[in-house]
Design a protein around this motif. Structure first.
Motif, PDB file in Angstrom:
ATOM      1  N   ILE A  29     -10.141 -17.269  -0.535  1.00  0.00           N
ATOM      2  CA  ILE A  29      -9.035 -16.574   0.256  1.00  0.00           C
ATOM      3  C   ILE A  29     -10.021 -15.681   1.150  1.00  0.00           C
ATOM      4  CG2 ILE A  29      -7.189 -14.828   0.493  1.00  0.00           C
ATOM      5  CD1 ILE A  29      -6.012 -15.826  -2.079  1.00  0.00           C
ATOM      6  N   LEU A  30     -10.136 -15.968   2.311  1.00  0.00           N
ATOM      7  CA  LEU A  30     -10.641 -15.283   3.610  1.00  0.00           C
ATOM      8  C   LEU A  30     -10.013 -14.303   4.050  1.00  0.00           C
ATOM      9  CD1 LEU A  30     -13.648 -15.155   4.927  1.00  0.00           C
ATOM     10  CD2 LEU A  30     -12.642 -16.457   6.751  1.00  0.00           C
ATOM     11  N   HIS A  31     -10.161 -12.964   3.759  1.00  0.00           N
ATOM     12  CA  HIS A  31      -9.400 -11.935   4.360  1.00  0.00           C
ATOM     13  C   HIS A  31     -10.316 -10.880   4.960  1.00  0.00           C
ATOM     14  CE1 HIS A  31      -5.954  -9.151   4.813  1.00  0.00           C
ATOM     15  NE2 HIS A  31      -6.628  -8.393   3.922  1.00  0.00           N
ATOM     16  N   GLN A  32      -9.894 -10.636   6.397  1.00  0.00           N
ATOM     17  CA  GLN A  32     -10.678  -9.580   7.172  1.00  0.00           C
ATOM     18  C   GLN A  32     -12.344  -9.718   6.930  1.00  0.00           C
ATOM     19  OE1 GLN A  32      -9.346  -5.777   5.582  1.00  0.00           O
ATOM     20  NE2 GLN A  32      -7.460  -6.027   6.654  1.00  0.00           N
ATOM     21  N   GLY A  33     -12.742 -10.988   7.053  1.00  0.00           N
ATOM     22  CA  GLY A  33     -13.965 -11.506   7.327  1.00  0.00           C
ATOM     23  C   GLY A  33     -14.716 -11.785   5.899  1.00  0.00           C
ATOM     24  N   ARG A  34     -13.894 -11.413   4.804  1.00  0.00           N
ATOM     25  CA  ARG A  34     -14.707 -11.477   3.581  1.00  0.00           C
ATOM     26  C   ARG A  34     -13.912 -12.565   2.577  1.00  0.00           C
ATOM     27  NH1 ARG A  34     -15.746  -6.172   4.984  1.00  0.00           N
ATOM     28  NH2 ARG A  34     -17.938  -5.426   4.827  1.00  0.00           N
ATOM     29  N   ILE A  35     -14.721 -13.165   1.790  1.00  0.00           N
ATOM     30  CA  ILE A  35     -14.195 -13.767   0.733  1.00  0.00           C
ATOM     31  C   ILE A  35     -13.613 -12.887  -0.345  1.00  0.00           C
ATOM     32  CG2 ILE A  35     -14.406 -15.550  -0.982  1.00  0.00           C
ATOM     33  CD1 ILE A  35     -14.427 -16.950   1.690  1.00  0.00           C
ATOM     34  N   ILE A  36     -12.410 -12.756  -0.689  1.00  0.00           N
ATOM     35  CA  ILE A  36     -11.966 -11.799  -1.646  1.00  0.00           C
ATOM     36  C   ILE A  36     -11.658 -12.400  -2.888  1.00  0.00           C
ATOM     37  CG2 ILE A  36     -10.996 -10.223   0.033  1.00  0.00           C
ATOM     38  CD1 ILE A  36      -8.054 -11.368  -0.609  1.00  0.00           C
ATOM     39  N   VAL A  37     -11.454 -13.807  -3.204  1.00  0.00           N
ATOM     40  CA  VAL A  37     -11.500 -14.382  -4.197  1.00  0.00           C
ATOM     41  C   VAL A  37     -11.775 -15.705  -4.198  1.00  0.00           C
ATOM     42  CG1 VAL A  37      -8.810 -15.094  -4.045  1.00  0.00           C
ATOM     43  CG2 VAL A  37      -9.831 -14.959  -6.312  1.00  0.00           C
ATOM     44  N   ASN A  38     -12.236 -16.342  -5.021  1.00  0.00           N
ATOM     45  CA  ASN A  38     -12.859 -17.761  -4.920  1.00  0.00           C
ATOM     46  C   ASN A  38     -12.738 -18.468  -6.607  1.00  0.00           C
ATOM     47  OD1 ASN A  38     -14.001 -20.249  -4.955  1.00  0.00           O
ATOM     48  ND2 ASN A  38     -16.031 -19.403  -3.782  1.00  0.00           N
ATOM     49  N   GLY A  39     -12.215 -19.285  -6.767  1.00  0.00           N
ATOM     50  CA  GLY A  39     -11.893 -20.106  -7.818  1.00  0.00           C
ATOM     51  C   GLY A  39     -10.984 -21.430  -7.989  1.00  0.00           C
ATOM     52  N   THR A  40     -10.724 -21.976  -9.327  1.00  0.00           N
ATOM     53  CA  THR A  40      -9.640 -23.051  -9.559  1.00  0.00           C
ATOM     54  C   THR A  40      -8.340 -22.221  -9.363  1.00  0.00           C
ATOM     55  OG1 THR A  40      -9.562 -22.638 -11.694  1.00  0.00           O
ATOM     56  CG2 THR A  40     -11.358 -24.085 -10.562  1.00  0.00           C
ATOM     57  N   LEU A  41      -7.520 -22.976  -9.205  1.00  0.00           N
ATOM     58  CA  LEU A  41      -5.986 -22.549  -9.278  1.00  0.00           C
ATOM     59  C   LEU A  41      -5.747 -21.861 -10.490  1.00  0.00           C
ATOM     60  CD1 LEU A  41      -3.295 -22.512  -7.880  1.00  0.00           C
ATOM     61  CD2 LEU A  41      -2.595 -24.768  -9.007  1.00  0.00           C
ATOM     62  N   ALA A  42      -5.964 -22.455 -11.631  1.00  0.00           N
ATOM     63  CA  ALA A  42      -5.870 -21.647 -12.795  1.00  0.00           C
ATOM     64  C   ALA A  42      -6.538 -20.349 -12.939  1.00  0.00           C
ATOM     65  CB  ALA A  42      -6.273 -22.693 -14.005  1.00  0.00           C
ATOM     66  N   GLU A  43      -7.803 -20.345 -12.512  1.00  0.00           N
ATOM     67  CA  GLU A  43      -8.507 -18.999 -12.416  1.00  0.00           C
ATOM     68  C   GLU A  43      -7.790 -18.145 -11.698  1.00  0.00           C
ATOM     69  OE1 GLU A  43     -13.098 -20.682 -13.156  1.00  0.00           O
ATOM     70  OE2 GLU A  43     -12.140 -20.387 -11.012  1.00  0.00           O
ATOM     71  N   LEU A  44      -7.234 -18.554 -10.456  1.00  0.00           N
ATOM     72  CA  LEU A  44      -6.494 -17.639  -9.466  1.00  0.00           C
ATOM     73  C   LEU A  44      -5.156 -17.063 -10.102  1.00  0.00           C
ATOM     74  CD1 LEU A  44      -8.555 -18.386  -7.481  1.00  0.00           C
ATOM     75  CD2 LEU A  44      -6.949 -18.785  -5.854  1.00  0.00           C
ATOM     76  N   LYS A  45      -4.532 -17.809 -10.914  1.00  0.00           N
ATOM     77  CA  LYS A  45      -3.423 -17.588 -11.537  1.00  0.00           C
ATOM     78  C   LYS A  45      -3.620 -16.650 -12.642  1.00  0.00           C
ATOM     79  CE  LYS A  45      -0.461 -21.749 -10.761  1.00  0.00           C
ATOM     80  NZ  LYS A  45       0.212 -22.733 -11.233  1.00  0.00           N
ATOM     81  N   ALA A  46      -4.795 -16.492 -13.162  1.00  0.00           N
ATOM     82  CA  ALA A  46      -5.085 -15.992 -14.255  1.00  0.00           C
ATOM     83  C   ALA A  46      -5.136 -14.313 -13.952  1.00  0.00           C
ATOM     84  CB  ALA A  46      -6.286 -16.227 -15.149  1.00  0.00           C
ATOM     85  N   LEU A  47      -5.445 -14.207 -12.451  1.00  0.00           N
ATOM     86  CA  LEU A  47      -5.646 -12.775 -12.054  1.00  0.00           C
ATOM     87  C   LEU A  47      -4.436 -11.940 -12.163  1.00  0.00           C
ATOM     88  CD1 LEU A  47      -7.732 -13.644  -8.943  1.00  0.00           C
ATOM     89  CD2 LEU A  47      -8.535 -12.898 -10.965  1.00  0.00           C
ATOM     90  N   LEU A  48      -3.335 -12.652 -12.296  1.00  0.00           N
ATOM     91  CA  LEU A  48      -1.927 -12.043 -12.207  1.00  0.00           C
ATOM     92  C   LEU A  48      -1.644 -11.771 -13.790  1.00  0.00           C
ATOM     93  CD1 LEU A  48       0.014 -13.453  -9.294  1.00  0.00           C
ATOM     94  CD2 LEU A  48      -1.336 -11.466  -9.312  1.00  0.00           C
ATOM     95  N   PRO A  49      -0.596 -10.884 -14.088  1.00  0.00           N
ATOM     96  CA  PRO A  49      -0.251 -10.757 -15.411  1.00  0.00           C
ATOM     97  C   PRO A  49       0.599 -12.081 -15.812  1.00  0.00           C
ATOM     98  CG  PRO A  49       0.704  -9.049 -14.155  1.00  0.00           C
ATOM     99  CD  PRO A  49      -0.039  -9.952 -13.154  1.00  0.00           C
ATOM    100  N   PRO A  50       0.651 -12.541 -17.138  1.00  0.00           N
ATOM    101  CA  PRO A  50       1.010 -13.594 -17.621  1.00  0.00           C
ATOM    102  C   PRO A  50       2.589 -13.846 -17.244  1.00  0.00           C
ATOM    103  CG  PRO A  50       0.042 -12.667 -19.357  1.00  0.00           C
ATOM    104  CD  PRO A  50      -0.120 -11.612 -18.362  1.00  0.00           C
ATOM    105  N   ALA A  51       3.016 -15.168 -17.029  1.00  0.00           N
ATOM    106  CA  ALA A  51       4.435 -15.396 -16.511  1.00  0.00           C
ATOM    107  C   ALA A  51       5.307 -15.139 -17.555  1.00  0.00           C
ATOM    108  CB  ALA A  51       4.435 -16.843 -16.041  1.00  0.00           C
ATOM    109  N   LYS A  52       6.386 -14.538 -17.343  1.00  0.00           N
ATOM    110  CA  LYS A  52       7.537 -14.339 -18.459  1.00  0.00           C
ATOM    111  C   LYS A  52       8.244 -15.548 -18.392  1.00  0.00           C
ATOM    112  CE  LYS A  52       7.856  -9.467 -17.622  1.00  0.00           C
ATOM    113  NZ  LYS A  52       8.889  -8.201 -17.345  1.00  0.00           N
ATOM    114  N   VAL A  53       9.037 -16.124 -19.665  1.00  0.00           N
ATOM    115  CA  VAL A  53       9.664 -17.032 -20.020  1.00  0.00           C
ATOM    116  C   VAL A  53      11.330 -16.465 -19.770  1.00  0.00           C
ATOM    117  CG1 VAL A  53      10.453 -19.032 -21.528  1.00  0.00           C
ATOM    118  CG2 VAL A  53       8.152 -18.042 -21.416  1.00  0.00           C
ATOM    119  N   GLU A  54      11.854 -17.202 -18.603  1.00  0.00           N
ATOM    120  CA  GLU A  54      13.153 -16.812 -18.526  1.00  0.00           C
ATOM    121  C   GLU A  54      14.065 -18.083 -18.143  1.00  0.00           C
ATOM    122  OE1 GLU A  54      13.140 -14.236 -15.222  1.00  0.00           O
ATOM    123  OE2 GLU A  54      12.216 -12.396 -16.127  1.00  0.00           O
ATOM    124  N   TYR A  55      15.179 -18.154 -18.073  1.00  0.00           N
ATOM    125  CA  TYR A  55      16.186 -19.209 -17.788  1.00  0.00           C
ATOM    126  C   TYR A  55      16.930 -18.611 -16.555  1.00  0.00           C
ATOM    127  CZ  TYR A  55      15.619 -20.838 -22.538  1.00  0.00           C
ATOM    128  OH  TYR A  55      14.862 -21.543 -23.816  1.00  0.00           O
TER     129      TYR A  55
END
Length: 285
Positions: free
Chosen positions: A215-241
């Motif tokens: 992700i390039l934001h304001q002239g800098r790369i702020i994050v770089n990784g696989t989709l799984a690595e990027l998802k891991a930056l956020l809190p774990p998903a909650k299981v809901e119906y």
């Protein structure tokens, strides 16, 4: 995703950028960008308008000179070995660069001749078959749909078998069917060993195609990784119906099909079309 991406990390990267900077007078577009793209992989560069994505592609394709930093493409420096870089790449911009007066086949033959390839007609015929454009080949490109024009544009970019291809927002302005067509083409390129650097504003496009995402934001790369690595930056998903309703895109693609040749038949046999009904279902997200 490409099989070769898994082994690319052990080899010299197809693209390497270190400390890249670029300014237009007082506007600082790139402010020290670092990234690497493995050979045979699809690398997605995300960012909003003005983030610097196109500037980065123009530098890597030798159309612009950086103010600071270094970049190599296929092992060649973009400044010192610009000609060798150009021989290694192909660039497809945001708008299809086809000649609308020429037929699809004539467009391909023209580029093959400009690249001094033997038997341009055979090259054109092979690419028409590869991109499912045989029937459209004798028609003027000006009569093509958006998806067909983009497929022809990418086919033209592949003449000469460049190992690296830059796709700058290739699906901008395309309808859902055409976007899927382009996605299939890009995925196939990587399977055959071509390195793809893709810039896009569409998050689902990167999610569908990319081996790595930056992700390039304001002239800098702020994050770089696989989709799984990027998802891991956020809190774990909650299981809901949840009750999941079909999206408008789901409905559209169900009705017309993903290849533009028709989808679900809604005729009840009486000569009148029946309304399409969908039922909500409870799914685990």
């Amino acid at each position: 995703m490409s099989a070769e991406a898994a082994t690319g990390a052990g080899r010299e990267p197809a693209i390497r950028v270190q400390g890249m900077e670029k300014s237009y007078k007082e506007l600082h577009v790139l402010k020290g960008v670092d990234l690497e793209v493995a050979r045979g992989s699809i690398f997605a560069l995300l960012g909003s308008n003005g983030a610097g994505k196109t500037t980065m592609v123009r530098i890597l394709s030798t159309l612009l000179r950086p103010d600071a930093g270094t970049a190599t493409v296929n092992g060649f420096d973009v400044t010192a070995d610009a000609q060798r870089v150009r021989e290694s790449i192909s660039l497809t911009g945001q708008f299809a660069a086809v000649d609308e007066v020429l037929t699809g086949r004539e467009n391909l033959i023209l580029v093959a001749k400009l690249r001094h390839l033997k038997d341009p007609g055979t090259v054109a015929d092979d690419l028409l078959a590869r991109f499912d454009l045989v029937d459209a080949g004798p028609r003027k490109a000006g009569t093509y749909s958006g998806g067909m024009r983009r497929r022809l544009d990418i086919a033209m970019s592949l003449i000469g078998n460049p190992p690296i291809i830059f796709l700058d927002e290739p699906t901008t302005g395309l309808d859902p069917e055409a976007r899927i067509e382009v996605w299939q083409v890009v995925a196939e390129l990587a399977k055959q060993g071509t390195t793809v650097l893709l810039t896009t504003q569409y998050l689902d496009e990167a999610e569908q195609l990319a081996d790595r995402i930056a992700i390039l934001h304001q002239g800098r790369i702020i994050v770089n990784g696989t989709l799984a690595e990027l998802k891991a930056l956020l809190p774990p998903a909650k299981v809901e119906y949840v009750e999941k309703q079909p999206s408008l895109e789901d409905i559209f693609l169900t009705l017309v099909g993903t290849n533009g040749k028709g989808g679900k038949d809604t005729n009840d046999g009486s000569g009148k079309s029946s309304p399409v009904t969908t039922e909500s279902s409870k799914e685990q997200s």
